[in-house]
Design a protein around this motif. Structure first.
Motif, PDB file in Angstrom:
ATOM      1  N   LEU A  26       0.824  -1.210   0.000  1.00  0.00           N
ATOM      2  CA  LEU A  26       0.000   0.000   0.000  1.00  0.00           C
ATOM      3  C   LEU A  26       0.855   1.256   0.000  1.00  0.00           C
ATOM      4  N   HIS A  27       1.922   1.214   0.785  1.00  0.00           N
ATOM      5  CA  HIS A  27       2.754   2.406   0.978  1.00  0.00           C
ATOM      6  C   HIS A  27       3.432   2.806  -0.339  1.00  0.00           C
ATOM      7  N   HIS A  28       3.961   1.807  -1.024  1.00  0.00           N
ATOM      8  CA  HIS A  28       4.628   2.084  -2.299  1.00  0.00           C
ATOM      9  C   HIS A  28       3.609   2.241  -3.430  1.00  0.00           C
ATOM     10  N   ASN A  81      10.898  11.978  -0.553  1.00  0.00           N
ATOM     11  CA  ASN A  81      11.101  11.351   0.760  1.00  0.00           C
ATOM     12  C   ASN A  81      10.977   9.829   0.672  1.00  0.00           C
ATOM     13  N   HIS A  82       9.967   9.362  -0.077  1.00  0.00           N
ATOM     14  CA  HIS A  82       9.769   7.911  -0.163  1.00  0.00           C
ATOM     15  C   HIS A  82      10.832   7.254  -1.030  1.00  0.00           C
ATOM     16  N   ASP A  83      11.294   7.956  -2.060  1.00  0.00           N
ATOM     17  CA  ASP A  83      12.382   7.425  -2.884  1.00  0.00           C
ATOM     18  C   ASP A  83      13.593   7.119  -1.997  1.00  0.00           C
ATOM     19  N   GLY A 130       4.731  13.045   9.894  1.00  0.00           N
ATOM     20  CA  GLY A 130       5.961  13.680   9.454  1.00  0.00           C
ATOM     21  C   GLY A 130       7.108  12.700   9.370  1.00  0.00           C
ATOM     22  N   TRP A 131       8.302  13.245   9.354  1.00  0.00           N
ATOM     23  CA  TRP A 131       9.521  12.464   9.152  1.00  0.00           C
ATOM     24  C   TRP A 131      10.575  12.847  10.175  1.00  0.00           C
ATOM     25  N   VAL A 132      11.441  11.877  10.494  1.00  0.00           N
ATOM     26  CA  VAL A 132      12.639  12.147  11.283  1.00  0.00           C
ATOM     27  C   VAL A 132      13.825  11.984  10.356  1.00  0.00           C
ATOM     28  N   ASN A 149       4.415  16.749   7.881  1.00  0.00           N
ATOM     29  CA  ASN A 149       3.816  16.383   6.588  1.00  0.00           C
ATOM     30  C   ASN A 149       4.860  15.728   5.682  1.00  0.00           C
ATOM     31  N   GLN A 150       5.001  16.218   4.447  1.00  0.00           N
ATOM     32  CA  GLN A 150       6.020  15.660   3.545  1.00  0.00           C
ATOM     33  C   GLN A 150       7.142  16.668   3.309  1.00  0.00           C
ATOM     34  N   ASP A 151       7.343  17.584   4.235  1.00  0.00           N
ATOM     35  CA  ASP A 151       8.426  18.554   4.051  1.00  0.00           C
ATOM     36  C   ASP A 151       9.771  17.831   4.021  1.00  0.00           C
ATOM     37  N   LEU A 164      13.124   8.548   8.357  1.00  0.00           N
ATOM     38  CA  LEU A 164      12.141   7.588   8.868  1.00  0.00           C
ATOM     39  C   LEU A 164      10.743   8.191   8.736  1.00  0.00           C
ATOM     40  N   ASP A 165       9.890   7.481   8.029  1.00  0.00           N
ATOM     41  CA  ASP A 165       8.502   7.883   7.825  1.00  0.00           C
ATOM     42  C   ASP A 165       7.715   7.530   9.081  1.00  0.00           C
ATOM     43  N   VAL A 166       7.182   8.538   9.769  1.00  0.00           N
ATOM     44  CA  VAL A 166       6.350   8.237  10.936  1.00  0.00           C
ATOM     45  C   VAL A 166       4.899   8.647  10.716  1.00  0.00           C
ATOM     46  N   GLU A 168       1.162   7.537  10.055  1.00  0.00           N
ATOM     47  CA  GLU A 168       0.514   6.287  10.475  1.00  0.00           C
ATOM     48  C   GLU A 168       0.438   5.270   9.338  1.00  0.00           C
ATOM     49  N   HIS A 169       0.354   5.738   8.085  1.00  0.00           N
ATOM     50  CA  HIS A 169       0.262   4.774   6.976  1.00  0.00           C
ATOM     51  C   HIS A 169       1.517   3.901   6.874  1.00  0.00           C
ATOM     52  N   ALA A 170       2.606   4.324   7.505  1.00  0.00           N
ATOM     53  CA  ALA A 170       3.851   3.570   7.443  1.00  0.00           C
ATOM     54  C   ALA A 170       3.881   2.393   8.415  1.00  0.00           C
TER      55      ALA A 170
HETATM   56 MN   MN3 Z   1       4.780   7.394   3.704  1.00  0.00          MN
END
Ligand code: MN3
Length: 204
Positions: A26-28, A81-83, A130-132, A149-151, A164-166, A168-170
Motif C-alpha cells: 500500500l505504501h509504495h 522522501n519515499h524514494d 511527518g519524518w525524522v 507532513n512531507q516537508d 524515517l517515515d512516521v 501512520e500509513h507507514a
Molecule cells: Mn509514507
C-alpha cells in the motif's frame, strides 16, 4: 518528461517481519504512487519544471508559480522522501555503520547509541504526521530534526542522509498505535551502506 515511481529495490515482503508486506504494498503502490501522480499533474502545464531534479525544485519552492507551490511542496516532498526511504532500508540491514559515516556520527553525537536514542526519541515525540531525519548541512555536519507532513530537508538547505517515515500509513496495519515498536523494529532494516553513500554524496 515526468517523474516516475521508482520500483522498490526488494520484494514487498522482503522486510518482514519488521515491515509487513501489506504495508509495503500500500505504501509504495498507493501512497508513493499517489504523490508521484499528483506531482506530475501539477507540473504538466509548466514546461521545463519536470526536467529538473526533484531536490532542485524542493530547494527553491519560492521560485515556483504560486498556484503549484503547495502541491509541489506536499507531493514533490512525498515523491523524494519515499524514494530515499525505500533505499535506506534492506533485508540485509541493521547493525551499525562503518567508515566515515561512523566517525561523523561519533563526532556529532558522541556515540552510535546516543545517536540512535536521540533519533528514536524524535520519532516518538513527533506530533501528527511527518519524518525524522539525519541530515548533513553544507559543511558536512550531521544533525537530527523532524519535518511535518512531507516537508523535505532540501527545503531547509540540508541533504537528507537517513529518513524515517512516521506517518501512520507507514506502520498502523502492523503496529497500530505502538509507534515506538515500529521505530525499534525499523533499526533492523536500516541499510547503512546506502546511508553512507548519501552522506558521501552530501559532501560533494
Ligand atoms: Mn509514507
Amino acid at each position: 518528461m515526468a517523474f516516475e515511481l521508482p520500483p522498490l529495490p526488494y520484494p514487498e515482503d522482503a522486510l518482514e517481519p519488521h515491515i509487513d508486506a501489506r504495508t509495503m504494498t500500500l505504501h509504495h503502490g498507493k501512497h508513493h504512487a499517489g504523490y508521484t501522480k499528483k506531482l506530475n499533474a501539477a507540473l504538466v502545464e509548466h514546461e521545463g519544471l519536470a526536467e529538473k531534479p526533484i531536490e532542485e525544485l524542493l530547494a527553491d519552492l519560492g521560485s515556483l508559480p504560486e498556484e503549484i507551490r503547495m502541491v509541489v511542496r506536499n507531493n514533490g516532498g512525498g515523491y523524494a522522501n519515499h524514494d530515499l526511504f525505500w533505499k535506506v532500508m534492506s533485508p540485509e540491514g541493521g547493525g551499525e555503520p562503518g567508515g566515515a559515516l561512523a566517525a561523523a556520527i561519533q563526532s556529532a553525537f558522541d556515540s552510535f547509541a546516543n545517536f540512535q536514542e536521540a533519533f528514536s526519541k524524535a520519532a516518538a515525540g513527533l506530533f501528527g504526521s511527518g519524518w525524522v531525519w539525519l541530515y548533513a548541512d553544507g559543511a558536512g555536519n550531521l544533525g537530527i530534526y523532524t519535518t511535518p507532513n512531507q516537508d523535505s530537508p532540501y527545503m531547509d538547505g540540508y541533504t537528507p542522509v537517513l529518513g524515517l517515515d512516521v506517518w501512520e500509513h507507514a506502520y498502523y496495519l502492523k503496529y497500530q498505535n505502538r509507534r515506538p515498536d515500529y521505530v525499534a523494529a525499523w533499526w533492523n532494516v536500516v541499510n547503512w551502506e546506502a546511508v553512507a553513500q548519501n552522506y558521501a554524496a552530501a559532501q560533494k
